[in-house]
Design a protein around this motif. Structure first.
Motif, PDB file in Angstrom:
ATOM      1  N   SER A   3      79.763  48.771 -23.746  1.00 47.36           N
ATOM      2  CA  SER A   3      80.799  48.095 -24.533  1.00 47.36           C
ATOM      3  C   SER A   3      80.570  48.354 -26.009  1.00 47.36           C
ATOM      4  O   SER A   3      79.437  48.336 -26.492  1.00 47.36           O
ATOM      5  N   ALA A   4      81.665  48.581 -26.733  1.00 49.56           N
ATOM      6  CA  ALA A   4      81.578  48.747 -28.184  1.00 49.56           C
ATOM      7  C   ALA A   4      81.466  47.405 -28.896  1.00 49.56           C
ATOM      8  O   ALA A   4      81.187  47.366 -30.097  1.00 49.56           O
ATOM      9  N   LYS A   5      81.672  46.306 -28.167  1.00 52.78           N
ATOM     10  CA  LYS A   5      81.588  44.971 -28.738  1.00 52.78           C
ATOM     11  C   LYS A   5      80.376  44.236 -28.182  1.00 52.78           C
ATOM     12  O   LYS A   5      79.836  44.605 -27.133  1.00 52.78           O
ATOM     13  N   ALA A   6      79.956  43.194 -28.907  1.00 53.47           N
ATOM     14  CA  ALA A   6      78.820  42.389 -28.461  1.00 53.47           C
ATOM     15  C   ALA A   6      79.269  41.460 -27.343  1.00 53.47           C
ATOM     16  O   ALA A   6      79.959  40.460 -27.585  1.00 53.47           O
ATOM     17  N   VAL A   7      78.905  41.792 -26.104  1.00 54.22           N
ATOM     18  CA  VAL A   7      79.334  41.042 -24.926  1.00 54.22           C
ATOM     19  C   VAL A   7      78.102  40.682 -24.101  1.00 54.22           C
ATOM     20  O   VAL A   7      77.238  41.526 -23.855  1.00 54.22           O
ATOM     21  N   THR A   8      78.021  39.435 -23.672  1.00 60.33           N
ATOM     22  CA  THR A   8      76.898  38.986 -22.854  1.00 60.33           C
ATOM     23  C   THR A   8      76.742  39.872 -21.620  1.00 60.33           C
ATOM     24  O   THR A   8      77.713  40.132 -20.901  1.00 60.33           O
ATOM     25  N   GLY A   9      75.524  40.341 -21.395  1.00 60.39           N
ATOM     26  CA  GLY A   9      75.226  41.115 -20.205  1.00 60.39           C
ATOM     27  C   GLY A   9      75.591  42.578 -20.265  1.00 60.39           C
ATOM     28  O   GLY A   9      75.254  43.342 -19.355  1.00 60.39           O
ATOM     29  N   HIS A  10      76.277  43.021 -21.314  1.00 56.29           N
ATOM     30  CA  HIS A  10      76.671  44.428 -21.442  1.00 56.29           C
ATOM     31  C   HIS A  10      75.638  45.201 -22.274  1.00 56.29           C
ATOM     32  O   HIS A  10      74.791  44.620 -22.967  1.00 56.29           O
ATOM     33  N   ILE A  11      75.724  46.531 -22.207  1.00 60.71           N
ATOM     34  CA  ILE A  11      74.928  47.405 -23.059  1.00 60.71           C
ATOM     35  C   ILE A  11      75.834  47.895 -24.187  1.00 60.71           C
ATOM     36  O   ILE A  11      76.849  48.552 -23.934  1.00 60.71           O
ATOM     37  N   GLY A  12      75.510  47.551 -25.402  1.00 60.21           N
ATOM     38  CA  GLY A  12      76.352  47.892 -26.537  1.00 60.21           C
ATOM     39  C   GLY A  12      76.206  49.345 -26.967  1.00 60.21           C
ATOM     40  O   GLY A  12      75.142  49.956 -26.801  1.00 60.21           O
ATOM     41  N   VAL A  13      77.272  49.888 -27.529  1.00 56.18           N
ATOM     42  CA  VAL A  13      77.273  51.221 -28.130  1.00 56.18           C
ATOM     43  C   VAL A  13      77.873  51.084 -29.526  1.00 56.18           C
ATOM     44  O   VAL A  13      79.062  50.750 -29.667  1.00 56.18           O
ATOM     45  N   VAL A  14      77.066  51.308 -30.569  1.00 54.47           N
ATOM     46  CA  VAL A  14      77.499  51.058 -31.942  1.00 54.47           C
ATOM     47  C   VAL A  14      77.165  52.250 -32.826  1.00 54.47           C
ATOM     48  O   VAL A  14      76.058  52.796 -32.751  1.00 54.47           O
ATOM     49  N   ASP A  15      78.119  52.645 -33.664  1.00 56.55           N
ATOM     50  CA  ASP A  15      77.888  53.724 -34.622  1.00 56.55           C
ATOM     51  C   ASP A  15      77.146  53.200 -35.845  1.00 56.55           C
ATOM     52  O   ASP A  15      77.454  52.124 -36.363  1.00 56.55           O
ATOM     53  N   ILE A  16      76.187  53.999 -36.314  1.00 57.85           N
ATOM     54  CA  ILE A  16      75.458  53.696 -37.547  1.00 57.85           C
ATOM     55  C   ILE A  16      75.724  54.825 -38.534  1.00 57.85           C
ATOM     56  O   ILE A  16      75.312  55.965 -38.333  1.00 57.85           O
ATOM     57  N   ALA A  17      76.435  54.500 -39.606  1.00 59.24           N
ATOM     58  CA  ALA A  17      76.755  55.497 -40.624  1.00 59.24           C
ATOM     59  C   ALA A  17      75.635  55.572 -41.658  1.00 59.24           C
ATOM     60  O   ALA A  17      74.845  54.633 -41.826  1.00 59.24           O
ATOM     61  N   LEU A  18      75.563  56.696 -42.344  1.00 56.20           N
ATOM     62  CA  LEU A  18      74.639  56.847 -43.457  1.00 56.20           C
ATOM     63  C   LEU A  18      75.358  56.440 -44.743  1.00 56.20           C
ATOM     64  O   LEU A  18      76.449  56.951 -45.024  1.00 56.20           O
ATOM     65  N   PRO A  19      74.789  55.508 -45.529  1.00 53.10           N
ATOM     66  CA  PRO A  19      75.449  55.109 -46.775  1.00 53.10           C
ATOM     67  C   PRO A  19      75.689  56.317 -47.673  1.00 53.10           C
ATOM     68  O   PRO A  19      74.804  57.155 -47.850  1.00 53.10           O
ATOM     69  N   ALA A  20      76.869  56.422 -48.197  1.00 51.92           N
ATOM     70  CA  ALA A  20      77.237  57.571 -49.048  1.00 51.92           C
ATOM     71  C   ALA A  20      76.939  57.238 -50.504  1.00 51.92           C
ATOM     72  O   ALA A  20      77.797  56.710 -51.226  1.00 51.92           O
ATOM     73  N   LEU A  21      75.725  57.532 -50.950  1.00 54.04           N
ATOM     74  CA  LEU A  21      75.346  57.318 -52.343  1.00 54.04           C
ATOM     75  C   LEU A  21      75.315  58.650 -53.075  1.00 54.04           C
ATOM     76  O   LEU A  21      75.245  59.720 -52.457  1.00 54.04           O
ATOM     77  N   GLN A  22      75.336  58.576 -54.388  1.00 55.56           N
ATOM     78  CA  GLN A  22      75.192  59.756 -55.229  1.00 55.56           C
ATOM     79  C   GLN A  22      74.075  59.526 -56.235  1.00 55.56           C
ATOM     80  O   GLN A  22      73.717  58.382 -56.549  1.00 55.56           O
ATOM     81  N   ALA A  23      73.542  60.612 -56.768  1.00 54.53           N
ATOM     82  CA  ALA A  23      72.367  60.535 -57.631  1.00 54.53           C
ATOM     83  C   ALA A  23      72.589  59.651 -58.853  1.00 54.53           C
ATOM     84  O   ALA A  23      71.658  58.970 -59.310  1.00 54.53           O
ATOM     85  N   HIS A  24      73.789  59.611 -59.378  1.00 53.67           N
ATOM     86  CA  HIS A  24      74.028  58.845 -60.609  1.00 53.67           C
ATOM     87  C   HIS A  24      73.789  57.349 -60.406  1.00 53.67           C
ATOM     88  O   HIS A  24      73.530  56.624 -61.374  1.00 53.67           O
TER      89      HIS A  24
END
Length: 486
Positions: free
Chosen positions: A123-144
């Motif tokens: 499940s993409a959502k937090a559901v009791t008894g399920h195995i969640g699947v969630v995307d983790i993005a990399l924060p888009a920062l710049q050197a400045h």
């Protein structure tokens, strides 16, 4: 000359501190020795806190600190409830039978399953008894963004001629807060497991040791690459089941901080600090640089070294987000050693080169990884470490202010920074600085020797030795005088 390691030699005999505080190249530990130490460290691989490999490395450091001239070397034991993964597997139900899904790594300290695992719908959502699947993005920062945090402002930073302030800075370790939020959210609803899909190819996060906060959440969780994430999201949309296996052992063990002293003319202290647990030859090679620095500092006649130097190599970096080993030292010694500390310098991840998996701007790839020093609001410390960065000429000369909100409630101004030496400021309010780099391979439990420039690491060690000598000469009250907040 004196033999120390595999018949390699290093400079012997006393050295003069000198009025200019500069270190003669020939008087400092040679490149051959430091290269040998760095190779040995990289070959050790993962040194998870309290593990056998970590104990062995600590024992090596204790022995070598004594051999380079550090006195009164001792260990201070600390208790730890340790989590060690044993077996992990993810299989997806399919019409032709279960299909195994390649995993990148377990989520450290997340939880554990029975030997047969847990089977549940995805499940993409937090559901009791399920195995969640969630995307983790990399924060888009710049050197400045980091230039803007410099104590002197963006114009106070020394840059290479081809510097571009729009250079992307996207690192997986910056996503740990998002990972924690997902774990906590799915644990609260009683999910059976969690799969975190990181926006990186599998080879960019090989055996990555994340999270490193040491929180036992009771939720078995694993990382997969973005390629496998596409498959798992499609399966979740179809309501298919998966079986997650994450066997792990939880046990009570001991781990240790290491302390040693280079006596000077007074009992006031400049602390030279790093941590001993780590993932590879870069994370953390601070102790190796400190050994080289100590070998030089210990040869200065006691009466010529205005302050004593406390070598402090702490544990616990990979079991807490708030530098637990250093916190323990500061609490244990709040009445004896801490009041004597004039300043502290923490060193992490020296000599780092960039990695091809880090997104680079168009044009030439920089020779060395983006780096900086975080510093407390004490101008004398800020000036001293910026001078060290300028002399080393490896990374930019960024000296940044603390900017992370402090959660301990002890920071003098409510802020801290993302480095193992941060507790000197946010717990004890001490004048302190923390050199650090954070390349994309930092937390990968794999050999990284090809991405470490040992010659640059040696230049940094020499420059920071000079910084220590400068901190030893500045009056105590001047070091402890804070900048005007404005």
């Amino acid at each position: 000359m004196t033999t120390i390691h595999d018949d390699l030699k290093w400079p012997d005999g006393p050295v003069e501190a000198g009025p200019d505080g500069r270190v003669a190249d020939g008087a400092f530990l040679g490149l051959e020795v430091l290269d040998s130490w760095q190779r040995e460290l990289d070959a050790r691989g993962l040194r998870a806190t309290g593990s056998d490999s970590h104990h062995a490395y600590v024992a090596s450091l204790v022995e070598r600190l004594g051999r380079v001239g550090v006195q009164d070397v001792r260990e201070e034991k600390l208790p730890l409830r340790r989590w060690t993964p044993r077996r992990r597997q993810l299989t997806l139900d399919a019409a032709g039978g279960p299909v195994e899904v390649p995993l990148v790594t377990p989520v450290a300290y997340s939880g554990r399953t029975p030997a047969h695992g847990v089977t549940a719908p995805l499940s993409a959502k937090a559901v009791t008894g399920h195995i969640g699947v969630v995307d983790i993005a990399l924060p888009a920062l710049q050197a400045h963004v980091f230039d803007d945090l410099d104590w002197a402002g963006p114009d106070g930073v020394r840059h290479d001629a081809d510097y571009d302030p729009a250079t992307p800075y996207e690192r997986v370790w910056l996503s740990q807060d998002a990972m924690r939020e997902c774990l906590d959210r799915f644990a609260r609803v009683g999910a059976s497991g969690l799969i975190l899909v990181v926006d990186l190819p599998a080879e960019a996060m090989r055996e990555g040791y994340l999270l490193y906060d040491g929180v036992h959440r009771g939720l078995p969780a694993v990382f997969v690459s973005r390629e496998q994430g596409t498959l798992l999201h499609a399966a979740a949309a179809e309501g298919r089941e998966a079986t997650l296996v994450l066997e792990a052992r939880v046990e009570d063990v001991e781990t240790a901080n290491v302390l040693g002293l280079i006596p000077g003319a007074s009992d006031e202290l400049v602390v030279l600090h790093s941590h001993t647990d780590g993932t590879n030859g870069l994370e953390d090679n601070g102790p190796e640089a400190i050994l080289a620095m100590a070998q030089y500092l210990a040869r200065i006649p006691r009466e010529e070294l205005p302050r004593s130097v406390l070598v402090l190599l702490t544990t616990g970096h990979f079991t807490t987000y708030t530098a637990w080993g250093l916190e323990a030292f500061l609490d244990r010694h709040r009445d004896d050693l801490v009041p004597k500390i004039a300043a502290a310098l923490c060193l992490e991840h020296l000599g780092a080169r960039p990695w091809p998996h880090d997104k680079q701007p168009e044009g030439p790839v920089p020779q060395h990884e983006f780096g900086c020093v975080f510093a407390s609001p004490h101008q004398k410390v800020i000036d001293a470490v910026r001078g060290g960065l300028d002399r080393a000429a490896v990374t930019e000369s960024r000296v940044l202010r603390p900017f992370v909100p402090d959660t301990t409630g002890r920071s003098p101004d409510g802020t801290t920074w993302p480095g193992d030496g941060s507790a000197f400021w946010h717990t004890a309010g001490l004048p302190s600085a923390n050199f650090i780099t954070g390349p994309g391979y930092l937390l990968n439990a794999e050999p990284v020797l090809d991405f470490i420039d040992v010659e640059a690491m040696r230049r940094q060690a020499i420059a920071f030795t000079e910084t220590v000598l400068e901190l030893c000469t500045i009056p105590f009250a001047e070091l402890h005088t804070r900048r005007d907040p404005s």
